[in-house]
Structure formats: C-alpha cells, structure tokens
Design an enzyme around this catalytic site. Structure first.
Site, mmCIF file in Angstrom:
data_model
loop_
_atom_site.group_PDB
_atom_site.id
_atom_site.type_symbol
_atom_site.label_atom_id
_atom_site.label_comp_id
_atom_site.label_asym_id
_atom_site.label_seq_id
_atom_site.Cartn_x
_atom_site.Cartn_y
_atom_site.Cartn_z
ATOM 1 N N ASP A 74 -7.552 12.397 36.700
ATOM 2 C CA ASP A 74 -6.571 11.303 36.777
ATOM 3 C C ASP A 74 -5.326 11.948 37.387
ATOM 4 O O ASP A 74 -5.438 13.011 38.030
ATOM 5 C CB ASP A 74 -6.303 10.706 35.381
ATOM 6 C CG ASP A 74 -5.470 9.425 35.433
ATOM 7 O OD1 ASP A 74 -5.992 8.401 35.881
ATOM 8 O OD2 ASP A 74 -4.278 9.437 35.044
ATOM 9 N N LYS A 76 -9.702 8.248 27.111
ATOM 10 C CA LYS A 76 -8.698 8.806 28.027
ATOM 11 C C LYS A 76 -8.087 10.021 27.348
ATOM 12 O O LYS A 76 -8.047 10.092 26.123
ATOM 13 C CB LYS A 76 -7.606 7.765 28.304
ATOM 14 C CG LYS A 76 -6.786 8.044 29.536
ATOM 15 C CD LYS A 76 -7.446 7.544 30.809
ATOM 16 C CE LYS A 76 -6.733 8.039 32.034
ATOM 17 N NZ LYS A 76 -7.277 7.445 33.279
HETATM 18 P P1 NDP Z 1 -2.637 11.812 41.879
HETATM 19 O O1 NDP Z 1 -2.039 12.751 40.928
HETATM 20 O O2 NDP Z 1 -3.623 12.291 42.884
HETATM 21 O O3 NDP Z 1 -1.479 11.043 42.686
HETATM 22 C C1 NDP Z 1 -0.513 10.293 42.022
HETATM 23 C C2 NDP Z 1 0.485 9.803 43.045
HETATM 24 O O4 NDP Z 1 1.397 8.916 42.419
HETATM 25 C C3 NDP Z 1 1.321 10.920 43.651
HETATM 26 O O5 NDP Z 1 1.702 10.573 44.953
HETATM 27 C C4 NDP Z 1 2.530 10.953 42.707
HETATM 28 O O6 NDP Z 1 3.702 11.475 43.296
HETATM 29 C C5 NDP Z 1 2.714 9.474 42.425
HETATM 30 N N1 NDP Z 1 3.332 9.312 41.107
HETATM 31 C C6 NDP Z 1 2.863 9.764 39.920
HETATM 32 N N2 NDP Z 1 3.719 9.483 38.927
HETATM 33 C C7 NDP Z 1 4.738 8.832 39.517
HETATM 34 C C8 NDP Z 1 5.922 8.271 39.030
HETATM 35 N N3 NDP Z 1 6.240 8.334 37.725
HETATM 36 N N4 NDP Z 1 6.748 7.656 39.924
HETATM 37 C C9 NDP Z 1 6.429 7.586 41.243
HETATM 38 N N5 NDP Z 1 5.319 8.112 41.757
HETATM 39 C C10 NDP Z 1 4.485 8.719 40.909
HETATM 40 O O7 NDP Z 1 -3.263 10.636 40.979
HETATM 41 P P2 NDP Z 1 -4.353 9.559 41.367
HETATM 42 O O8 NDP Z 1 -4.196 9.141 42.776
HETATM 43 O O9 NDP Z 1 -5.653 10.045 40.877
HETATM 44 O O10 NDP Z 1 -3.944 8.351 40.384
HETATM 45 C C11 NDP Z 1 -3.022 7.330 40.768
HETATM 46 C C12 NDP Z 1 -3.206 6.138 39.848
HETATM 47 O O11 NDP Z 1 -4.549 5.647 39.966
HETATM 48 C C13 NDP Z 1 -2.984 6.394 38.361
HETATM 49 O O12 NDP Z 1 -2.457 5.231 37.762
HETATM 50 C C14 NDP Z 1 -4.410 6.614 37.846
HETATM 51 O O13 NDP Z 1 -4.522 6.335 36.461
HETATM 52 C C15 NDP Z 1 -5.151 5.585 38.675
HETATM 53 N N6 NDP Z 1 -6.591 5.806 38.789
HETATM 54 C C16 NDP Z 1 -7.090 6.975 39.318
HETATM 55 C C17 NDP Z 1 -8.453 7.136 39.442
HETATM 56 C C18 NDP Z 1 -9.042 8.331 40.106
HETATM 57 O O14 NDP Z 1 -10.272 8.340 40.316
HETATM 58 N N7 NDP Z 1 -8.276 9.331 40.490
HETATM 59 C C19 NDP Z 1 -9.402 6.129 38.936
HETATM 60 C C20 NDP Z 1 -8.768 4.913 38.469
HETATM 61 C C21 NDP Z 1 -7.412 4.795 38.377
HETATM 62 P P3 NDP Z 1 4.172 12.970 42.885
HETATM 63 O O15 NDP Z 1 3.244 13.885 43.605
HETATM 64 O O16 NDP Z 1 5.574 13.026 43.364
HETATM 65 O O17 NDP Z 1 4.063 13.050 41.385
#
Ligand code: NDP
Length: 444
Positions: A166, A126
């Site tokens: 991510d 990571k």
């Molecule tokens: P994105 O950046 O596309 O989206 C993240 C989302 O979560 C946004 O809506 C963001 O809101 C919100 N968010 C992030 N940090 C916080 C916080 N501290 N408090 C509240 N809301 C928050 O990321 P992904 O969708 O790719 O990833 C989401 C999760 O899934 C993570 O845990 C990631 O590790 C996991 N994941 C992702 C994969 C992938 O293929 N993308 C694969 C496996 C796991 P805002 O825009 O306001 O920050």
C-alpha cells in the site's frame, strides 16, 4: 431509533477519536439502510451489524530498529484482521507517518466489502506502521522491515492472512519482509503478495490497481454513452496507482495532463511523458517537481491545487480525504463530469454527496481500485498451484473482474431504486455476500 443509526452511535461511542473509521462506517451504513431495513429482525437477532463493525482482531506491537547513525528507533506496528467470513484476511500494509489505528480500521473495514465485490474468496484486513520510508537508506528500510515481520509473522500465513503493499510499501519492502518471513518460519509460501517475479510474484500485479481503475472507468463511460478516447484526465499522486492509471488511460487514447505528490503538482498541456515520471519516481525515488526541470513547457506548482486543473475526468490516486467539497465544485465548474477513485476514500463525504447530487458519474474506491487486491488473489492462486500465468492471462482476468464489479454495483443500485448510484451499489453488493456468509457460519 433505526438499527443503522443505533450501530453508528455505538461505533462513535466505543471508538472515541477514530474519525476516519467513523467516516467509513457511516458511508457504508447509510447506503445499506434499505437492505438492513428489509431484513432488520433477522440481522438484529444475529447482532450482524454489531459484529460487522468490530474487527475480529487487532494486533498492535512495537517495532524497534537501529538507524545508520547507530540510534535505536521505535515505531508502532499494526495488523487489523477485520473479517474472515468469506476467506483469509487480505489487505495491504501502509508505511506512512500518518498511520494510526483509526486509519487502519477504516481501510480494513472498506477492504471487507471491496474484497467481496471481486467475487474471489478473500476476507478483509489492513496493517502497517507510522514508519516513514522516505529519506531512509536501503539498509534502514531493511532493518525496519525485518523487525516488523519478526512480530507480524506470528499472525499471518498463506491460509490465514496474506498482506500486500500500500502507500510506502512496494517491491523493495515486500522483498525484505518476505525474506524475513521465510527465514523465521522456514516456509516458502504465498504469505505476501506483490512479490518480485523471481520469487512467486504475479505478472501484472504492479499495474493492476491503476489498470483496473481505468478498465472500470471505461466500462462506466460506455454504459453511460460516453468514451475515454480524446478525454482530458487529471490524476493525483504519482505512486503505483497513479503511474499505471496514467499508462492505461494513455493506451486507451486519453490525455493525462497533471500528476502530483505531497509537495505539489505538475501540469503538462502536451500530455504527461510517463517514461520521465517512472524514472523520477520508480528509479530515483525523487519528487514530482523534477518533471518540470526535465520537460520543456511543463509547469510545477507547489501545494494542493491539482483539482483546479480543468479536465473531463478526475482520478484521485493519492490518499484519503484529498478532495473536499470545494475541490469537487471547482472540478464540476471546470467541466469535469466523471470521478473514479484510485485511492481509498480520497473524497470527503461532502464531496461524494456533491458528485452524486450534481449528476456526475462517480465510482467509489471500493469498486474502482479493487483490481489490486483481485490480482493479489490471482497471485495467491498461482502460488498455490506452483504456476505462473502470462501477463496477458492475468490482465484478461483482471479486466473481466473489473467489468463484473461494474455490473454488480450497477445491478445492486438498480435493484434498490437508486440507478447510477455506484456508491450504494458497491456497498450493497459487497455486503450481501459477506452478510450471507456470516449468517451461515453462526455466532462467531
Ligand atoms: P504510493 O506510496 O506508491 O504513492 C502514493 C502517492 O500519493 C505518492 O505520490 C504520494 O506522494 C501521494 N501521497 C501520499 N500521502 C499523501 C498525502 N497525505 N498528501 C498528498 N499526497 C500524498 O501508494 P499507492 O499508489 O500504492 O497508493 C495510493 C492510494 O491507492 C492509497 O489510498 C492506497 O490505499 C490506494 N490503493 C493502493 C493499491 C495498490 O495496489 N497499491 C490498491 C488499492 C488501493 P509522496 O511521495 O509525496 O508521499
């Protein structure tokens, strides 16, 4: 003291202040207790757990870049190469102000078991930076990505370490990083996944984590005599994972009524209109609040209260520790009976224990969100073959992988006398393959 407790104490002592890493190690080790105790002598002699909890390598570096006002900015960059026993390191890059070594070590550690569960030959890693892409111009994001890759390129490669996206890293960031890697090395190779379709990306990679989450959810429901169609679903986040989990859940007949971002959440009792969300988040890079301005009857609430929205199924898809014990109790008392984690470790340890003890169906992120990395591995295969598979072909493979992950987690839980405990099942099944490979490869 038991081997497991000894190792946990050692981790806390030797990695002071790394609370997310401690939390992830504790959860995994606790559920491996039975397996470890059954093989204690062999594992102790090979210092298997000591090696398992220590990353093979952590690279940390400075990332200098120039902003639009002409000022020099400096961020911290990292890559944690955790374990390569079963394949080259594989895992995402996170760009978020909260990124630090503890968070990346927890994510890298989880990734080792997740990648093993997919059945594909990929080790765990990571990386990322405390750079915040939010509010930056395209030029600033490019300047950062090029500087980040200038250093990272020394440590990665198609057969060595293959990062992906991510939080904060989507198609735009991967594109800038890939361009810089190619320029520096002269190699046109599958060194990053999540690439654009015109330069080696895989169809269905964008959808994979969210779709995979819903495939395994559907499988878990079927095996427990339930079905997804007609259920009310609440999903946190509105990023890549949340959007495509919403899309697949809707395709399978569920009604998604809430989504969020870090400022607040929207509730639409008629069911979320995903085209509006995609326009706000994927095109305009806006805030989820704008949904309520555009859709009549939808309500926006500032703050973290998304888990107070009544639902049958909750899918946390935002970030770590976003769902605590109080949220878990609220969900249950409002009738929620299933939780599947799209994000990594979104439920606190107390919330997870509550889900398991109260008899709710609970699928941990390690299994539930593995579709993203699995499809990244399919992208690597296509790059090596110099071929592109159709959307349907990749999606069918993804579905098979998720069904198999369910079967592996359910089977391991049965074998160790905790049927229905998919947390233990996923950890055990992921661990068994990595442990066997580490034992076979000697003391390295
Ligand atoms: P994105 O950046 O596309 O989206 C993240 C989302 O979560 C946004 O809506 C963001 O809101 C919100 N968010 C992030 N940090 C916080 C916080 N501290 N408090 C509240 N809301 C928050 O990321 P992904 O969708 O790719 O990833 C989401 C999760 O899934 C993570 O845990 C990631 O590790 C996991 N994941 C992702 C994969 C992938 O293929 N993308 C694969 C496996 C796991 P805002 O825009 O306001 O920050």
């Amino acid at each position: 003291m038991s081997y497991v407790d000894e190792i946990y104490e050692r981790v806390v002592e030797q990695n002071p202040g790394e609370k997310e890493f401690h939390q992830a190690v504790k959860e995994v080790l606790d559920s491996l207790r039975l397996v470890i105790e059954a093989n204690e002598e062999k594992y102790r002699k090979a210092a298997l757990l000591e090696r398992l909890v220590e990353p093979e390598r952590i690279i940390s570096f400075r990332v200098p870049w120039v902003d639009d006002a002409g000022n020099v900015q400096v961020n911290k960059g990292y890559r944690v190469q955790f374990n390569s026993a079963i394949g080259p390191y594989k895992g995402g890059l996170r760009l978020h102000p909260s990124v630090n070594q503890s968070i990346l070590k927890f994510l890298g550690f989880e990734q080792v078991f997740k990648n093993s569960l997919t059945g594909l030959p990929i080790g765990g890693g990571k990386g990322g930076s405390n750079f915040d892409p939010k509010g930056k111009s395209d030029r600033e994001v490019m300047a950062f990505c090029q500087s980040f890759m200038t250093e990272l390129s020394k440590y990665i490669g198609a057969d060595q370490d293959v990062p992906a996206g991510d939080i904060g890293v989507g198609g735009r960031e991967i594109g800038y990083m890939y361009g810089q890697y190619k320029r520096l090395t002269g190699l046109y190779e599958g060194v990053l996944t999540g690439k654009g379709l015109t330069y080696g990306g895989s169809l269905a990679r964008t959808q994979a984590t969210g779709y995979g989450l819903v495939y395994i959810l559907d499988e878990m429901l079927k095996h427990n005599g339930k079905e997804l169609a007609g259920k009310t679903v609440v999903i946190s986040g509105s990023g890549n994972v949340a959007i495509y989990a919403t899309e697949k859940a809707q395709q399978l007949g569920a009604k998604v009524v809430a989504l969020s971002d870090s400022n607040g959440y929207i509730y639409d009792k008629e069911g979320i209109k995903l085209d509006v969300v995609k326009q706000i988040k994927e095109v305009r890079r806006g805030r989820i609040k704008e949904y309520a301005d555009e859709v009549a009857g939808a309500v926006y609430t500032e703050g973290k209260g998304i888990w107070t929205v009544p639902c049958d199924i909750a899918l946390p898809c935002a970030t770590q520790n976003e769902l605590n014990l109080e949220d878990a109790k609220t969900l249950k008392s409002n009738g929620c009976f299933v939780v599947a984690e799209g994000a990594n470790m979104p439920s606190t340890r107390e919330a997870t224990d509550f889900f398991l003890e109260s008899g709710m169906l609970f699928m941990p992120g390690k299994a539930a969100n593995a579709g993203g990395v699995a499809t990244s591995a399919l992208e690597m295969s296509q790059n090596s073959q110099r071929l592109s598979w159709s959307f349907e072909e990749v999606d069918a493979k993804l579905k098979d992988i998720m069904v198999n992950i369910y079967a592996k987690a359910a089977d391991a839980a049965e074998r160790y006398g905790v049927p229905g405990n998919y947390v233990a099942g996923a950890n055990i099944a992921g661990f068994e393959k990595v442990a066997e490979a580490m034992m076979a490869q000697g003391i390295v």
